[in-house]
Design an enzyme around this catalytic site. Structure first.
Site, PDB file in Angstrom:
ATOM      1  N   LYS A  23     -11.335  -3.072  -3.338  1.00 27.94           N
ATOM      2  CA  LYS A  23     -12.807  -1.930  -3.238  1.00 27.94           C
ATOM      3  C   LYS A  23     -11.676  -0.443  -3.729  1.00 27.94           C
ATOM      4  O   LYS A  23     -12.228  -0.424  -4.301  1.00 27.94           O
ATOM      5  CB  LYS A  23     -13.825  -1.924  -2.115  1.00 27.94           C
ATOM      6  N   LYS A  55      -5.244  -9.160  -6.132  1.00 25.10           N
ATOM      7  CA  LYS A  55      -6.088  -9.545  -5.209  1.00 25.10           C
ATOM      8  C   LYS A  55      -7.083  -8.143  -5.661  1.00 25.10           C
ATOM      9  O   LYS A  55      -6.722  -6.988  -6.361  1.00 25.10           O
ATOM     10  CB  LYS A  55      -5.751  -8.952  -3.931  1.00 25.10           C
ATOM     11  N   LYS A  94       0.875  -1.626   0.310  1.00 27.14           N
ATOM     12  CA  LYS A  94      -0.051   0.074  -0.201  1.00 27.14           C
ATOM     13  C   LYS A  94       0.903   1.369  -0.128  1.00 27.14           C
ATOM     14  O   LYS A  94       0.786   2.216  -0.544  1.00 27.14           O
ATOM     15  CB  LYS A  94      -0.792   0.003   1.230  1.00 27.14           C
TER      16      LYS A  94
HETATM   17  N1  AQP Z   1     -10.097 -10.378  -2.330  1.00 31.25           N
HETATM   18  C1  AQP Z   1      -9.764 -10.953  -1.494  1.00 31.25           C
HETATM   19  N2  AQP Z   1     -10.371 -12.190  -1.274  1.00 31.25           N
HETATM   20  C2  AQP Z   1     -10.553 -12.621  -0.048  1.00 31.25           C
HETATM   21  N3  AQP Z   1     -10.296 -11.907   1.170  1.00 31.25           N
HETATM   22  C3  AQP Z   1     -10.989 -10.279   0.400  1.00 31.25           C
HETATM   23  N4  AQP Z   1     -10.703  -9.803   1.590  1.00 31.25           N
HETATM   24  C4  AQP Z   1     -10.784  -8.748   1.189  1.00 31.25           C
HETATM   25  N5  AQP Z   1      -9.662  -8.917   0.128  1.00 31.25           N
HETATM   26  C5  AQP Z   1     -10.457 -10.067  -0.099  1.00 31.25           C
HETATM   27  C6  AQP Z   1     -11.202 -10.258   3.258  1.00 31.25           C
HETATM   28  O1  AQP Z   1     -12.392  -8.851   3.768  1.00 31.25           O
HETATM   29  C7  AQP Z   1     -12.104  -8.460   5.060  1.00 31.25           C
HETATM   30  C8  AQP Z   1     -12.173  -6.931   5.220  1.00 31.25           C
HETATM   31  O2  AQP Z   1     -10.903  -6.706   4.388  1.00 31.25           O
HETATM   32  P1  AQP Z   1     -10.863  -5.163   4.462  1.00 31.25           P
HETATM   33  O3  AQP Z   1     -11.604  -4.251   3.788  1.00 31.25           O
HETATM   34  O4  AQP Z   1     -10.090  -4.713   5.774  1.00 31.25           O
HETATM   35  O5  AQP Z   1      -9.314  -4.933   3.937  1.00 31.25           O
HETATM   36  P2  AQP Z   1      -8.067  -5.339   2.565  1.00 31.25           P
HETATM   37  O6  AQP Z   1      -8.057  -6.686   2.643  1.00 31.25           O
HETATM   38  O7  AQP Z   1      -7.474  -4.304   2.114  1.00 31.25           O
HETATM   39  O8  AQP Z   1      -9.378  -5.501   1.664  1.00 31.25           O
HETATM   40  P3  AQP Z   1      -9.439  -4.542   0.100  1.00 31.25           P
HETATM   41  O9  AQP Z   1     -10.886  -4.566  -0.428  1.00 31.25           O
HETATM   42  O10 AQP Z   1      -8.330  -5.248  -0.508  1.00 31.25           O
HETATM   43  O11 AQP Z   1      -9.714  -3.337   0.717  1.00 31.25           O
HETATM   44  P4  AQP Z   1      -8.227  -1.573   0.332  1.00 31.25           P
HETATM   45  O12 AQP Z   1      -8.903  -1.854  -1.274  1.00 31.25           O
HETATM   46  O13 AQP Z   1      -9.689  -0.304   0.863  1.00 31.25           O
HETATM   47  O14 AQP Z   1      -7.361  -2.523   0.649  1.00 31.25           O
HETATM   48  C9  AQP Z   1     -10.835  -9.174   5.201  1.00 31.25           C
HETATM   49  O15 AQP Z   1     -10.837 -10.560   5.845  1.00 31.25           O
HETATM   50  C10 AQP Z   1      -9.980  -9.366   3.824  1.00 31.25           C
HETATM   51  O16 AQP Z   1      -8.869 -10.584   4.381  1.00 31.25           O
END
Ligand code: AQP
Length: 350
Positions: free
Chosen positions: A212, A209, A126
């Site tokens: 969002k 991955k 990040k």
């Molecule tokens: N692609 C994914 N596949 C499986 N699990 C996922 N999680 C997130 N993306 C995937 C799981 O969702 C939970 C919440 O994650 P988060 O939103 O707190 O943070 P993140 O993992 O950083 O998710 P994003 O969507 O990638 O958010 P941004 O873009 O804001 O950084 C966790 O249990 C995560 O494992």
């Protein structure tokens, strides 16, 4: 003291309590649903005590537009409710309403070592090349995550694969705290990483991955997408010209194909092997429409229910506030005991 704060049973073992959270840093995706939210519902339905949090303090580790953050928090709450989280059975709230998270997060900043945090791959990804410009909060994120979990003496944490390293750090923090102060106070948590889609990948690039915050909306399926958008994104998902093979090993080197098979398996509650047994020899021209039908049948009703919940944002706020009161009743006494262990003088009355 709320007796649920005493998370040990009569034999001195920590009672099973599930905690997990999702950042309201954008609309929730299929990755969040399959990796996390759907399993949150399963844990709740197994009758385990479940505490779920919209981690808005984590979201601001990168800049958030305040109006969007507010809207995203309500939308994420609506997604939880629409997916089956019952605020009567689970505790559902947003993190900033329970200040024990930030307070214990500070304590854990003083327990975690710079070297531990510096090894976190999420921070490296990040922060990118310009680490000097990343916020201190982004670096310290895993200490706050440890606090989120340990403020409830949670024992089990359902997450996607990407959070495994942060959970290992949570374990290290609990072990070091207990060791440094000669106590058995914080549980050593178990990550719960299960299912066919613990890491859902981008629909545009099977090596990244699904996220969002990906700039491309076509890279992900949002829980708020309607049936047409879901089907269109699957139709346009990047694939290769080969038919599906009859073994998982033959999907090596085909990340996009592997991703769609995993998604199908997770949505159908089966295994990737069973999906290949059904579709071996077929090309994406026939697989994608079947996947689109399946995805629409599972996800579109969630989107419809989300829209219904979002018609009444005051009710969502009320539910989050009531959840925060219940969360606070557990976390506050655990924080007070932590301060006692640390040797803080606490002499306020009331
Ligand atoms: N692609 C994914 N596949 C499986 N699990 C996922 N999680 C997130 N993306 C995937 C799981 O969702 C939970 C919440 O994650 P988060 O939103 O707190 O943070 P993140 O993992 O950083 O998710 P994003 O969507 O990638 O958010 P941004 O873009 O804001 O950084 C966790 O249990 C995560 O494992």
């Amino acid at each position: 003291m709320d007796d649920r704060a005493q998370a040990k049973d009569t034999a001195g073992r920590f009672r099973t309590r599930v905690f997990s959270g999702i950042q309201p840093s954008g609309g929730l995706t299929l990755g969040n649903y399959l990796g996390a939210l759907r399993r949150f519902v399963q844990k709740q339905d197994e009758g385990i005590e479940t505490v779920y949090c919209l981690v808005d303090l984590h979201a601001i580790t990168v800049w958030q537009d305040p109006a969007r953050l507010r809207a995203n928090t309500r939308e994420a709450a609506a997604a939880f409710l629409a997916a089956g989280i019952d605020p009567g059975r689970s505790i559902l709230f947003n993190q900033s309403q329970v200040s024990a998270h930030a307070e214990l997060g500070w304590v854990f900043n003083c327990v975690a070592r710079m070297g531990w945090l510096g090894r976190m791959t999420q921070f490296k990804e990040k922060a990118g090349k310009d680490r000097e410009a990343a916020s201190v909060g982004l670096f310290a994120y895993p200490s706050l995550m440890a606090a989120d979990i340990l403020a409830y003496h949670a024992t089990h944490v359902p997450v996607g694969e990407d959070q495994k390293q942060h959970l290992e750090l949570t374990r290290d923090i609990a072990i070091k705290f207990n060791h440094d102060f000669g106590v058995d106070f914080f549980p050593v948590v178990e990550p719960v990483i299960e299912g066919a889609a613990t890491r859902v990948m981008s629909l545009r690039d099977g090596t990244r991955k699904m996220s969002k915050s990906d700039p491309s909306d076509m890279s992900r399926i949002n829980l708020a997408d309607d049936a047409e958008a879901i089907a269109q994104k699957i139709r346009k998902a990047r694939t290769d010209p080969e038919p599906l093979p009859d073994s998982l090993a033959a999907l090596d080197g085909r990340p996009e194909a592997r991703n769609l098979v995993n998604i199908y398996a997770a949505l159908a509650d089966t295994t990737p092997e069973a999906v290949l047994a059904e579709f071996a020899g077929q090309g994406f021209g026939s697989f994608k429409p079947r996947l689109a039908d399946l995805a629409v049948s599972v996800l579109a009703p969630i989107g419809v229910r989300m829209t219904e919940y979002l018609r009444d944002p005051a009710e969502i706020d009320r539910l989050l506030g009531a959840g925060a009161d219940r969360a606070e009743a557990i976390a506050r006494p655990i924080l007070a005991q932590t301060f006692d262990i640390l040797g803080m003088v606490r002499s306020r009355r009331g």
